[in-house]
Design a protein around this motif. Sequence first.
Motif, PDB file in Angstrom:
ATOM      1  N   PRO A 101      26.128  29.578   9.081  1.00 22.89           N
ATOM      2  CA  PRO A 101      27.304  30.398   9.401  1.00 22.89           C
ATOM      3  C   PRO A 101      26.987  31.727  10.078  1.00 22.89           C
ATOM      4  CG  PRO A 101      27.474  29.504   7.185  1.00 22.89           C
ATOM      5  CD  PRO A 101      26.089  29.197   7.661  1.00 22.89           C
ATOM      6  N   THR A 102      25.910  32.397   9.643  1.00 19.02           N
ATOM      7  CA  THR A 102      25.554  33.688  10.225  1.00 19.02           C
ATOM      8  C   THR A 102      25.085  33.522  11.665  1.00 19.02           C
ATOM      9  OG1 THR A 102      24.797  34.353   8.021  1.00 19.02           O
ATOM     10  CG2 THR A 102      24.253  35.810   9.847  1.00 19.02           C
ATOM     11  N   VAL A 103      24.283  32.494  11.915  1.00 18.05           N
ATOM     12  CA  VAL A 103      23.807  32.223  13.273  1.00 18.05           C
ATOM     13  C   VAL A 103      24.969  31.773  14.150  1.00 18.05           C
ATOM     14  CG1 VAL A 103      22.170  30.941  14.676  1.00 18.05           C
ATOM     15  CG2 VAL A 103      21.554  31.569  12.336  1.00 18.05           C
ATOM     16  N   GLN A 104      25.812  30.929  13.595  1.00 15.64           N
ATOM     17  CA  GLN A 104      26.957  30.433  14.359  1.00 15.64           C
ATOM     18  C   GLN A 104      27.873  31.577  14.800  1.00 15.64           C
ATOM     19  OE1 GLN A 104      30.254  28.255  12.356  1.00 15.64           O
ATOM     20  NE2 GLN A 104      29.689  26.578  13.717  1.00 15.64           N
ATOM     21  N   TYR A 105      28.057  32.562  13.934  1.00 11.56           N
ATOM     22  CA  TYR A 105      28.900  33.693  14.284  1.00 11.56           C
ATOM     23  C   TYR A 105      28.278  34.498  15.432  1.00 11.56           C
ATOM     24  CZ  TYR A 105      31.659  37.970  13.880  1.00 11.56           C
ATOM     25  OH  TYR A 105      32.475  39.044  14.147  1.00 11.56           O
ATOM     26  N   PHE A 106      26.971  34.667  15.405  1.00 11.67           N
ATOM     27  CA  PHE A 106      26.278  35.329  16.514  1.00 11.67           C
ATOM     28  C   PHE A 106      26.484  34.540  17.808  1.00 11.67           C
ATOM     29  CE2 PHE A 106      22.008  35.823  18.733  1.00 11.67           C
ATOM     30  CZ  PHE A 106      22.335  37.027  19.341  1.00 11.67           C
ATOM     31  N   GLU A 107      26.341  33.239  17.744  1.00 13.08           N
ATOM     32  CA  GLU A 107      26.574  32.393  18.923  1.00 13.08           C
ATOM     33  C   GLU A 107      28.009  32.543  19.429  1.00 13.08           C
ATOM     34  OE1 GLU A 107      23.549  28.666  17.840  1.00 13.08           O
ATOM     35  OE2 GLU A 107      25.597  28.690  17.052  1.00 13.08           O
ATOM     36  N   GLN A 108      28.959  32.586  18.504  1.00 12.33           N
ATOM     37  CA  GLN A 108      30.368  32.690  18.894  1.00 12.33           C
ATOM     38  C   GLN A 108      30.676  34.033  19.546  1.00 12.33           C
ATOM     39  OE1 GLN A 108      32.176  31.857  15.103  1.00 12.33           O
ATOM     40  NE2 GLN A 108      32.295  29.650  15.487  1.00 12.33           N
ATOM     41  N   ARG A 109      30.027  35.095  19.074  1.00 14.03           N
ATOM     42  CA  ARG A 109      30.223  36.403  19.703  1.00 14.03           C
ATOM     43  C   ARG A 109      29.709  36.401  21.145  1.00 14.03           C
ATOM     44  NH1 ARG A 109      29.216  41.804  16.070  1.00 14.03           N
ATOM     45  NH2 ARG A 109      31.291  41.862  15.140  1.00 14.03           N
ATOM     46  N   VAL A 110      28.536  35.811  21.356  1.00 16.14           N
ATOM     47  CA  VAL A 110      27.995  35.718  22.714  1.00 16.14           C
ATOM     48  C   VAL A 110      28.905  34.859  23.587  1.00 16.14           C
ATOM     49  CG1 VAL A 110      26.053  34.906  24.101  1.00 16.14           C
ATOM     50  CG2 VAL A 110      25.621  36.099  21.941  1.00 16.14           C
ATOM     51  N   GLN A 111      29.373  33.769  23.033  1.00 19.69           N
ATOM     52  CA  GLN A 111      30.271  32.884  23.777  1.00 19.69           C
ATOM     53  C   GLN A 111      31.569  33.597  24.153  1.00 19.69           C
ATOM     54  OE1 GLN A 111      31.212  29.278  21.646  1.00 19.69           O
ATOM     55  NE2 GLN A 111      31.923  28.217  23.476  1.00 19.69           N
TER      56      GLN A 111
ATOM     57  N   GLY B 201      12.976  21.950  15.679  1.00 18.14           N
ATOM     58  CA  GLY B 201      13.079  22.939  14.616  1.00 18.14           C
ATOM     59  C   GLY B 201      12.997  24.381  15.038  1.00 18.14           C
ATOM     60  N   ALA B 202      13.632  24.737  16.147  1.00 19.67           N
ATOM     61  CA  ALA B 202      13.519  26.106  16.657  1.00 19.67           C
ATOM     62  C   ALA B 202      14.769  26.946  16.438  1.00 19.67           C
ATOM     63  CB  ALA B 202      13.197  26.074  18.151  1.00 19.67           C
ATOM     64  N   TYR B 203      15.660  26.530  15.550  1.00 23.11           N
ATOM     65  CA  TYR B 203      16.919  27.247  15.350  1.00 23.11           C
ATOM     66  C   TYR B 203      16.670  28.651  14.795  1.00 23.11           C
ATOM     67  CZ  TYR B 203      21.962  27.567  14.313  1.00 23.11           C
ATOM     68  OH  TYR B 203      23.295  27.917  14.289  1.00 23.11           O
ATOM     69  N   MET B 204      17.503  29.576  15.186  1.00 23.15           N
ATOM     70  CA  MET B 204      17.394  30.967  14.739  1.00 23.15           C
ATOM     71  C   MET B 204      17.643  31.079  13.240  1.00 23.15           C
ATOM     72  SD  MET B 204      19.514  34.287  16.187  1.00 23.15           S
ATOM     73  CE  MET B 204      18.579  34.466  17.703  1.00 23.15           C
ATOM     74  N   THR B 205      16.991  32.044  12.601  1.00 21.46           N
ATOM     75  CA  THR B 205      17.211  32.267  11.171  1.00 21.46           C
ATOM     76  C   THR B 205      18.421  33.181  10.956  1.00 21.46           C
ATOM     77  OG1 THR B 205      15.800  34.220  11.065  1.00 21.46           O
ATOM     78  CG2 THR B 205      14.733  32.068  10.741  1.00 21.46           C
ATOM     79  N   PRO B 206      19.074  33.092   9.785  1.00 21.14           N
ATOM     80  CA  PRO B 206      20.256  33.936   9.542  1.00 21.14           C
ATOM     81  C   PRO B 206      19.946  35.424   9.521  1.00 21.14           C
ATOM     82  CG  PRO B 206      19.641  32.694   7.571  1.00 21.14           C
ATOM     83  CD  PRO B 206      18.862  32.123   8.708  1.00 21.14           C
ATOM     84  N   GLN B 207      18.752  35.792   9.026  1.00 13.05           N
ATOM     85  CA  GLN B 207      18.396  37.218   9.004  1.00 13.05           C
ATOM     86  C   GLN B 207      18.338  37.788  10.422  1.00 13.05           C
ATOM     87  OE1 GLN B 207      16.681  34.748   7.585  1.00 13.05           O
ATOM     88  NE2 GLN B 207      16.228  35.221   5.449  1.00 13.05           N
ATOM     89  N   VAL B 208      17.718  37.035  11.325  1.00 15.81           N
ATOM     90  CA  VAL B 208      17.626  37.471  12.723  1.00 15.81           C
ATOM     91  C   VAL B 208      19.009  37.522  13.358  1.00 15.81           C
ATOM     92  CG1 VAL B 208      16.828  36.784  15.021  1.00 15.81           C
ATOM     93  CG2 VAL B 208      15.242  36.749  13.085  1.00 15.81           C
ATOM     94  N   ALA B 209      19.821  36.507  13.102  1.00 12.56           N
ATOM     95  CA  ALA B 209      21.171  36.477  13.684  1.00 12.56           C
ATOM     96  C   ALA B 209      21.980  37.694  13.247  1.00 12.56           C
ATOM     97  CB  ALA B 209      21.881  35.193  13.287  1.00 12.56           C
ATOM     98  N   TYR B 210      21.830  38.105  12.010  1.00 12.23           N
ATOM     99  CA  TYR B 210      22.542  39.286  11.516  1.00 12.23           C
ATOM    100  C   TYR B 210      22.094  40.535  12.275  1.00 12.23           C
ATOM    101  CZ  TYR B 210      24.132  43.016   8.435  1.00 12.23           C
ATOM    102  OH  TYR B 210      24.723  44.160   7.937  1.00 12.23           O
ATOM    103  N   MET B 211      20.771  40.722  12.393  1.00  9.83           N
ATOM    104  CA  MET B 211      20.255  41.901  13.094  1.00  9.83           C
ATOM    105  C   MET B 211      20.671  41.899  14.564  1.00  9.83           C
ATOM    106  SD  MET B 211      16.471  42.616  11.470  1.00  9.83           S
ATOM    107  CE  MET B 211      15.875  40.933  11.519  1.00  9.83           C
TER     108      MET B 211
ATOM    109  N   LEU C   7      24.308  42.869  15.128  1.00 12.15           N
ATOM    110  CA  LEU C   7      24.452  44.330  15.124  1.00 12.15           C
ATOM    111  C   LEU C   7      23.949  44.919  16.439  1.00 12.15           C
ATOM    112  CD1 LEU C   7      23.276  45.266  11.504  1.00 12.15           C
ATOM    113  CD2 LEU C   7      25.612  44.999  12.354  1.00 12.15           C
ATOM    114  N   GLY C   8      22.843  44.407  16.939  1.00 14.19           N
ATOM    115  CA  GLY C   8      22.317  44.887  18.210  1.00 14.19           C
ATOM    116  C   GLY C   8      23.269  44.625  19.359  1.00 14.19           C
ATOM    117  N   LEU C   9      23.925  43.487  19.330  1.00 11.61           N
ATOM    118  CA  LEU C   9      24.886  43.144  20.378  1.00 11.61           C
ATOM    119  C   LEU C   9      26.020  44.157  20.449  1.00 11.61           C
ATOM    120  CD1 LEU C   9      25.706  40.961  22.474  1.00 11.61           C
ATOM    121  CD2 LEU C   9      26.906  39.781  20.623  1.00 11.61           C
ATOM    122  N   GLU C  10      26.392  44.699  19.304  1.00 11.63           N
ATOM    123  CA  GLU C  10      27.502  45.660  19.255  1.00 11.63           C
ATOM    124  C   GLU C  10      27.207  46.943  20.035  1.00 11.63           C
ATOM    125  OE1 GLU C  10      28.439  46.344  15.167  1.00 11.63           O
ATOM    126  OE2 GLU C  10      29.371  44.374  14.891  1.00 11.63           O
TER     127      GLU C  10
END
Length: 413
Positions: free
Chosen positions: A61-71, A259-269, A272-275
């Motif tokens: 969910p955390t990674v997906q939200y990051f993807e959705q923001r970029v999208q 197996g290269a999917y982003m981790t949730p910790q990275v997606a969270y950071m 925030l960086g995207l903002e």
Amino acid sequence: MENLDFAASVLHKQFEKGDAYNSLSMPVYNTAAYEFKSAEEMEEAFCGRTPDHVYSRLTNPTVQYFEQRVQEVTKAMSVTAVNSGMAAISNTVMALAWSGCNIVTSPHLFGNTYSFFKFTLAYYGVETRFCDMTDAEEVERNIDQNTSLIFLEVITNPQLEVADLKSLSEISRKHEVPLVADTTAIPFNIFSATKFGVDIEIISSTKYISGGATSLGGLILDYGTADYKHSSKLGELSKTSGNKAFTFKLKKEILRNLGAYMTPQVAYMQTLGLETMEVRYSRQASTCRELAERMSKLPKIEKVNYTGLKDNPFYNISLKQFGEYPGAMFTFELSSREAAFQFINNLRTIRRATNLFDNKSLAIHPASTIFGTFNDEQRAAMNISQKCIRLSVGLESPDTLFEDIENSLKFVK
């Protein structure tokens, strides 16, 4: 909400599901797996018939939200977040290429990207055809029925070469070969890849997006504009998936198996960086151009290479594609390798480090570091000079950085 500006679009993207505590930030879902109410629900989710998460190597969910923001801000058809820029490149190629195919690209690439194309892929029967991407006719001559993709960096690192993307896009459409571009050098708040005909955009989110080099990550953006019906790899799949064939292959097979999917910790950071990316880029890019202009007047500097300078050979095409502030990186040349080392060794504010677009300014000697494992002949083919220093401009003031540069030049003989 419609017609939001970039910052508002990023900041106010709604969660797919409401948070139990009404958090303003997407929580970090540090979990490997997800529970289901029944075996039937599990079957539906695992077979892809519902959007429920099943395992965080596949979706989170955390990674997906990051993807959705970029999208949301890029209007890409799909966005896939992975654990590095190189993972974005390799997973994209694995989804498009096959044994016996060829890839058309430039020899002017980031060191590991060049190595991946030149050496790693060769072991699997993939031929890489290196050519001048600024010569559309040469690019077209290298394309045949076994070409799986055209690849380039929109501003090459560190040569700072700029190709005409619309010309390359016309060629890619004519031959029904996807145009894949690494756009890391210019963030998507400034540069719209799809407007210039890029089919698949690759970004090292480690750079501008992460917000000060907090984490490693990569993004793969599919704009759904490529035609795969004649592709030996995706042609059959395109009969059922159409323009989503690449994304389907990537998400349902390649990403799962490698197996290269982003981790949730990275997606969270990186969320925030995207903002703050738009604000940071404005400061970094304006400082970069000012520094390049001021440094071009210093007698000990032989050459400053920045596509935002009017005497740069790529100035006009760079202005057309990226605007007045084309990135926060430039290179310059001193009299020799020894002079370059003397300069770097005497910096006090600018850090001696790799990476790009950190909040801190960074200097590096590419020939001895990023390209240090290549021989002289290979470096010459990639146009890597021993006299060259690459400068990534951070958030310090132009005066502070220029003072550090002037002081360091005093030690250069």
